[in-house]
Design an enzyme around this catalytic site. Structure first.
Site, mmCIF file in Angstrom:
data_model
loop_
_atom_site.group_PDB
_atom_site.id
_atom_site.type_symbol
_atom_site.label_atom_id
_atom_site.label_comp_id
_atom_site.label_asym_id
_atom_site.label_seq_id
_atom_site.Cartn_x
_atom_site.Cartn_y
_atom_site.Cartn_z
ATOM 1 N N SER A 157 0.853 -1.199 0.000
ATOM 2 C CA SER A 157 0.000 0.000 0.000
ATOM 3 C C SER A 157 0.883 1.240 0.000
ATOM 4 C CB SER A 157 -0.868 -0.003 1.260
ATOM 5 O OG SER A 157 -1.469 1.257 1.456
ATOM 6 N N TYR A 170 -2.344 -1.663 10.083
ATOM 7 C CA TYR A 170 -2.311 -1.776 8.617
ATOM 8 C C TYR A 170 -0.960 -1.279 8.092
ATOM 9 C CZ TYR A 170 -4.080 -1.246 3.779
ATOM 10 O OH TYR A 170 -4.283 -1.337 2.433
HETATM 11 N N1 NAD Z 1 -8.697 -0.157 -2.044
HETATM 12 C C1 NAD Z 1 -7.683 0.604 -1.646
HETATM 13 O O1 NAD Z 1 -7.838 1.826 -1.479
HETATM 14 C C2 NAD Z 1 -6.319 -0.002 -1.386
HETATM 15 C C3 NAD Z 1 -5.203 0.848 -1.344
HETATM 16 C C4 NAD Z 1 -3.928 0.315 -1.138
HETATM 17 C C5 NAD Z 1 -3.781 -1.065 -0.975
HETATM 18 N N2 NAD Z 1 -4.877 -1.878 -1.020
HETATM 19 C C6 NAD Z 1 -4.657 -3.309 -0.866
HETATM 20 O O2 NAD Z 1 -5.069 -3.958 -2.049
HETATM 21 C C7 NAD Z 1 -5.450 -5.308 -1.757
HETATM 22 C C8 NAD Z 1 -6.792 -5.633 -2.408
HETATM 23 O O3 NAD Z 1 -7.788 -4.854 -1.783
HETATM 24 P P1 NAD Z 1 -9.102 -4.341 -2.543
HETATM 25 O O4 NAD Z 1 -9.020 -2.880 -2.607
HETATM 26 O O5 NAD Z 1 -9.331 -5.120 -3.777
HETATM 27 O O6 NAD Z 1 -10.205 -4.699 -1.405
HETATM 28 P P2 NAD Z 1 -11.496 -5.658 -1.419
HETATM 29 O O7 NAD Z 1 -12.004 -5.651 -0.008
HETATM 30 O O8 NAD Z 1 -12.409 -5.278 -2.492
HETATM 31 O O9 NAD Z 1 -10.893 -7.084 -1.786
HETATM 32 C C9 NAD Z 1 -10.074 -7.800 -0.912
HETATM 33 C C10 NAD Z 1 -10.421 -9.272 -1.058
HETATM 34 O O10 NAD Z 1 -9.556 -10.002 -0.179
HETATM 35 C C11 NAD Z 1 -10.328 -10.997 0.449
HETATM 36 N N3 NAD Z 1 -9.734 -11.352 1.734
HETATM 37 C C12 NAD Z 1 -9.572 -10.553 2.808
HETATM 38 N N4 NAD Z 1 -9.079 -11.254 3.822
HETATM 39 C C13 NAD Z 1 -8.911 -12.530 3.383
HETATM 40 C C14 NAD Z 1 -8.450 -13.726 3.969
HETATM 41 N N5 NAD Z 1 -8.113 -13.776 5.267
HETATM 42 N N6 NAD Z 1 -8.374 -14.840 3.215
HETATM 43 C C15 NAD Z 1 -8.745 -14.813 1.912
HETATM 44 N N7 NAD Z 1 -9.249 -13.721 1.303
HETATM 45 C C16 NAD Z 1 -9.325 -12.593 2.039
HETATM 46 C C17 NAD Z 1 -11.709 -10.375 0.644
HETATM 47 O O11 NAD Z 1 -12.713 -11.359 0.852
HETATM 48 C C18 NAD Z 1 -11.866 -9.580 -0.637
HETATM 49 O O12 NAD Z 1 -12.507 -10.313 -1.649
HETATM 50 C C19 NAD Z 1 -5.432 -5.421 -0.236
HETATM 51 O O13 NAD Z 1 -4.225 -6.040 0.177
HETATM 52 C C20 NAD Z 1 -5.463 -3.976 0.220
HETATM 53 O O14 NAD Z 1 -4.873 -3.807 1.502
HETATM 54 C C21 NAD Z 1 -6.141 -1.379 -1.227
#
Ligand code: NAD
Length: 278
Positions: A157, A170
């Site tokens: 991130s 986080y």
């Molecule tokens: N959306 C943002 O603003 C953002 C910014 C920076 C980094 N990220 C990172 O990007 C990645 C993807 O996030 P996203 O934005 O697609 O969010 P999201 O919540 O849409 O998708 C995350 C997915 O991960 C799955 N997940 C969570 N915990 C889990 C576990 N213990 N076992 C298996 N699956 C699990 C969830 O069920 C979900 O489908 C994450 O690592 C998040 O920290 C997101």
């Protein structure tokens, strides 16, 4: 250009929706078959609404629409045995694994570091750091055994390149992902396995687009809406955009996974509209 990962197999965590789904679809568009998994259920400290099995089925349908094969299963990244088992099944069916996208993550709840509940701290660290290790370590023996290299992408991130208040768990986990990435890059270089981390700014997935998240930015409102916060998201980034799309992150991941990046390893790769230098 097409076929940039033709004949490869990609292993993706958190693939039911959001960025994980975008990675599956983008890699499939460029010729990869996919082994995908997701918890597909409510999770501690998730903050966002849970993903469902129907969401994962939608990812399967989207990959199949690209005429690629996909093996998908429900599993939790915190459960190493479960992850290893579903990967073994995927490799049985698709023959190999070349690319890892350790993407699953949760946001946790906003609180000052001293006030974070211990169970929330653990859930965030177990998912966002140990879960990333579990996803990578399940695949590494296959990749070494295959003997022809590969690419491991760890999704971190912007909060690993820049700190913010009220997200210590986080932020610590996502910084930890950099340490893991560098360690793996050093260990695996001799096998031509490259390891890099990806650092997105805000991305409009369910993780971001939910009332819990909006309330972090507008604690003065009982039920804030996207309209109340979108200018604040825009203010985080150097470019005047509120976020980058999942497809932008997927394009970066595709590049790093492909042979175009064949000598790039050990790198922290921002996809952040300039957030980290703002
Ligand atoms: N959306 C943002 O603003 C953002 C910014 C920076 C980094 N990220 C990172 O990007 C990645 C993807 O996030 P996203 O934005 O697609 O969010 P999201 O919540 O849409 O998708 C995350 C997915 O991960 C799955 N997940 C969570 N915990 C889990 C576990 N213990 N076992 C298996 N699956 C699990 C969830 O069920 C979900 O489908 C994450 O690592 C998040 O920290 C997101």
């Amino acid at each position: 250009m097409s076929g940039r990962v033709e004949g490869k197999v990609a292993f993706i965590s958190g693939a039911a929706r959001g960025q994980g789904r975008a990675h599956a679809v983008r890699l499939a568009q460029e010729g990869a078959n996919i082994i995908a998994f997701d918890a597909c259920e409510p999770l501690e400290a998730q903050g966002a609404p849970p993903a469902s099995e129907a969401d994962l089925a939608e990812t399967v349908a989207l990959v199949e629409k690209e005429d690629r094969r996909i093996v998908a299963a429900k599993a939790d990244v915190r459960d190493y045995e479960g992850v290893a088992k579903l990967l073994a099944n995927g490799v049985d069916q698709l023959g190999r694994v070349d690319i890892v996208a350790a993407n699953a993550g949760i946001q946790g709840y906003a609180a000052d570091a001293a006030d974070i509940r211990e169970e929330d701290w653990r859930a965030v660290l177990d998912t966002n750091l140990t879960g990333v290790w579990n996803t990578a370590r399940a695949a590494i023996p296959y990749m070494i055994e295959q003997g022809d290299g590969g690419a491991i992408l760890l999704v971190s991130s912007s909060l690993a390149l820049k700190a913010a208040s009220r997200f210590a768990g986080y932020t610590a986990a996502k910084h930890g992902v950099i340490g893991l990435m560098r360690s793996l890059a050093v260990e695996l270089a001799q096998h031509m396995i490259r390891v890099n981390s990806i650092h997105p700014t805000t991305v409009p997935t369910p993780l971001l687009l939910n009332e819990n998240n909006w309330r972090i930015f507008r604690p003065d409102l009982e039920h804030p809406t996207l309209d109340d916060v979108i200018h604040l998201y825009r203010g985080l980034n150097l470019l005047p955009v509120p976020w980058v799309e999942s497809e932008d992150v997927a394009n970066a991941l595709l590049f790093l996974a492909s042979d175009e990046a064949r000598y790039i390893t050990g790198v922290t790769f921002p996809v952040d509209a300039g957030m980290s230098i703002k």
